[in-house]
Design a protein around this motif. Structure first.
Motif: not given
Ligand SMILES: [Zn+2]
Length: 133
Positions: A44, A55, A57-58, A88, A92
Motif C-alpha cells: 500500500n 491498496c 492489491e491495486t 481485499p 481491489c
C-alpha cells in the motif's frame, strides 16, 4: 500452478515491508501469481490526502498491467499486520477482476490472518463483478 500458496504468501509478507503507510501504520502486501510462473507484488501507498491512497492489491495489479500482463492471473496472496485477518477491499476486488475477466479466469485469493490463511475464489469475493468486456 507454479507458485505454492506458501511461497506466494511469503512474497506478500515481504512486499508489506515496502509499504508507505505513515498515517495508518497498517502495512499490507499483495503478491499476484501468473500462469507463466511470474509473481508481481506490491504494497500500500498512502497519501496525506487519505482518499488518494492505494491498496497493495491495486499497486500490484497496476504493476502487472504496466509490465504487459493481460490475464493469466492464477492466484493472489494478501497479508497485513499479524493481528488482522485481511481480505481485499471492494475496490481491489474489482481491480483484480479486471485481470481475471481478460481471460475468463477465476483466481484463488489467499488471505492472511492470525488464525491462518483463508482461501477464496475471486468470484466468491466479488460475485457478479462488473464487466464492460
Ligand atoms: Zn483495496
Amino acid at each position: 500452478m507454479t507458485v505454492s500458496r506458501e511461497a506466494l504468501m511469503a512474497a506478500a509478507r515481504t512486499a508489506a515491508e515496502q509499504a508507505y503507510a505513515p498515517y495508518s501504520n497498517f502495512a499490507v502486501g499483495a503478491a499476484l501469481a501468473f500462469a507463466d510462473g511470474s509473481v508481481v507484488s506490491g504494497a500500500n501507498v498512502e497519501n496525506v490526502s487519505y482518499g488518494l491512497s492505494l491498496c497493495a492489491e491495486t499497486v500490484a495489479a497496476g504493476k502487472a498491467m504496466n509490465e504487459g500482463r493481460r490475464g493469466g492471473l492464477v492466484a493472489v496472496a494478501v497479508s497485513g499486520p499479524v493481528t488482522h485477518a485481511i481480505t481485499p477491499c471492494g475496490r481491489c476486488r474489482q481491480v483484480l477482476a479486471e485481470l481475471a475477466v481478460l481471460d475468463g479466469s477465476d483466481p484463488l485469493v489467499w488471505c492472511d490472518g492470525p488464525e491462518g490463511v483463508r482461501e477464496f475464489r475471486l468470484s466468491q469475493l466479488l460475485p457478479e463483478a462488473f464487466s464492460g468486456l
